[in-house]
Design an enzyme around this catalytic site. Sequence first.
Site, PDB file in Angstrom:
ATOM      1  N   ARG A  37     -14.347   1.173  -3.670  1.00 54.83           N
ATOM      2  CA  ARG A  37     -14.425   1.118  -2.674  1.00 54.83           C
ATOM      3  C   ARG A  37     -15.323   2.181  -3.147  1.00 54.83           C
ATOM      4  NH1 ARG A  37     -10.331   2.010   0.662  1.00 54.83           N
ATOM      5  NH2 ARG A  37     -11.591   3.645   1.737  1.00 54.83           N
ATOM      6  N   ASP A  78       0.739  -1.021   0.293  1.00 54.06           N
ATOM      7  CA  ASP A  78      -0.014   0.102  -0.225  1.00 54.06           C
ATOM      8  C   ASP A  78       0.804   1.172   0.089  1.00 54.06           C
ATOM      9  OD1 ASP A  78      -2.321   1.822   1.543  1.00 54.06           O
ATOM     10  OD2 ASP A  78      -3.508   0.011   1.067  1.00 54.06           O
ATOM     11  N   ASP A  79       0.485   2.362   0.684  1.00 52.29           N
ATOM     12  CA  ASP A  79       1.283   4.129   0.997  1.00 52.29           C
ATOM     13  C   ASP A  79       2.463   3.381   1.274  1.00 52.29           C
ATOM     14  OD1 ASP A  79       1.261   6.034  -0.119  1.00 52.29           O
ATOM     15  OD2 ASP A  79      -0.761   7.395   1.144  1.00 52.29           O
ATOM     16  N   ASP A 104      -5.431   5.130  -5.551  1.00 48.31           N
ATOM     17  CA  ASP A 104      -6.918   6.208  -4.391  1.00 48.31           C
ATOM     18  C   ASP A 104      -6.407   7.359  -4.602  1.00 48.31           C
ATOM     19  OD1 ASP A 104      -7.591   6.147  -1.816  1.00 48.31           O
ATOM     20  OD2 ASP A 104      -5.849   5.590  -0.572  1.00 48.31           O
ATOM     21  N   ASP A 144     -13.134   4.354   5.139  1.00 52.49           N
ATOM     22  CA  ASP A 144     -11.270   3.764   5.396  1.00 52.49           C
ATOM     23  C   ASP A 144     -12.504   2.906   6.883  1.00 52.49           C
ATOM     24  OD1 ASP A 144     -10.344   5.283   3.500  1.00 52.49           O
ATOM     25  OD2 ASP A 144      -8.555   4.983   5.419  1.00 52.49           O
ATOM     26  N   LYS A 194      -3.215  -0.651  -6.836  1.00 52.79           N
ATOM     27  CA  LYS A 194      -4.827   0.227  -5.981  1.00 52.79           C
ATOM     28  C   LYS A 194      -4.486   1.468  -5.746  1.00 52.79           C
ATOM     29  CE  LYS A 194      -5.895   0.789  -1.447  1.00 52.79           C
ATOM     30  NZ  LYS A 194      -5.979   0.830   0.153  1.00 52.79           N
TER      31      LYS A 194
END
Length: 376
Positions: free
Chosen positions: A191, A47-48, A134, A195, A132
């Site tokens: 999504r 992820d990030d 975002d 979150d 992913k």
Amino acid sequence: LAGTPPMGWNSWNAFDCNINEAKIKAAADALVSSGMKDAGYQYVDVDDCWMNGRDASGNIQWDTTKFPSGIASLASYVHGEGLKFGIYSAPNTGTCQGLYGSPAMPSVYVGSLGHEQQDAKSYAAWGVDYLKYDDCGGPLSGFAPMRDALRATGRPIVYSINPYNGNTCDPTGAHTSTCGLDLLSIANMWRIGADIKATWGDITRLIDIDASLSPYAGAGHWNDPDMLEVGNSGLSDTEGRTHFSMWAMLAAPLIAGNDLSSMSATSKATLTNTEVIAVDQDPLGEQGQLAASPGTNLQVWSKTLSGTNVRAVALLNRGTATASITVQWSALGIPTVAATVRDLWSHTDLGSFSGSYTASSIPSHGVVMLKVTSTP
Ligand code: GLA
């Protein structure tokens, strides 16, 4: 791609920005040794916070302190275990941590806005199989250019987007509000809300958002109520099982978010329940729906499975007291004659029942998950 909801693991829920090569490799190792790979989990997603700005030619760089061997080498390690590799970016100048982290570091945690083709080429060259992407406050119009850039690489890359920017994106506006994105043609999964955290309130919040979005789910394009919190502190084992069951009922991507190298036997058993996973991965690709509400905080959910008159059924007790819940065959749209019932958590055939089935003693925040097959 993503003919059934993608399954894998992502670093964010367990590790936040505190990632490195060793942790990602350990997660890949644990996917194999825990039996999760055999149960269907495939993607290992970073992820990030993996990136470190761009070089003079604008090529995105990884953080060499966190990833001394490099991203391509990490991808190849993951591939060597028979798994697939995922990465993260955003249609903005920075990623979410770049823009909203404390301190904000947009020149380190850079996003891909304006660099879509260059970054997609880097990902493909590194062996990335999943992105992913975002929103992080970027323009919603930034999602289609990255789709096109990924396609142009010729490498199959699952495209997982987060277009949530305070409103749930609905391709038609029929169920929530329109965001002007043709999600089904843009992404493999999107999504649907803010979150997830490891709380019961967040599990039910996301179930309730997803409830109206079932028309949009199908092979290649899935609603994403966010990654799993099974095994993270904040959810009881009962709540973790319910979370997992309901994500399967909703045909949600099953992306584990716990520290796989230290998970409990119970979390492992939850994440590797192949009978529940089979509901999620059913080839028909239908998203389950709320079929009946037989009492306050008591719900019956039904998911049509492939075959004739076969349903997955979740009897969900959202209340604070133990409860019995009855499912009527009429609420499932199957013949009201005898149907066989199998319990997907106790792995037991319960017998044949006419018209209805009652599960007693469902604990607070618990679920009984069944496979009901009408046998006229
Ligand atoms: C957003 C996403 C999270 C995670 C973080 C990383 O909040 O919704 O899933 O990727 O960004 O910064």
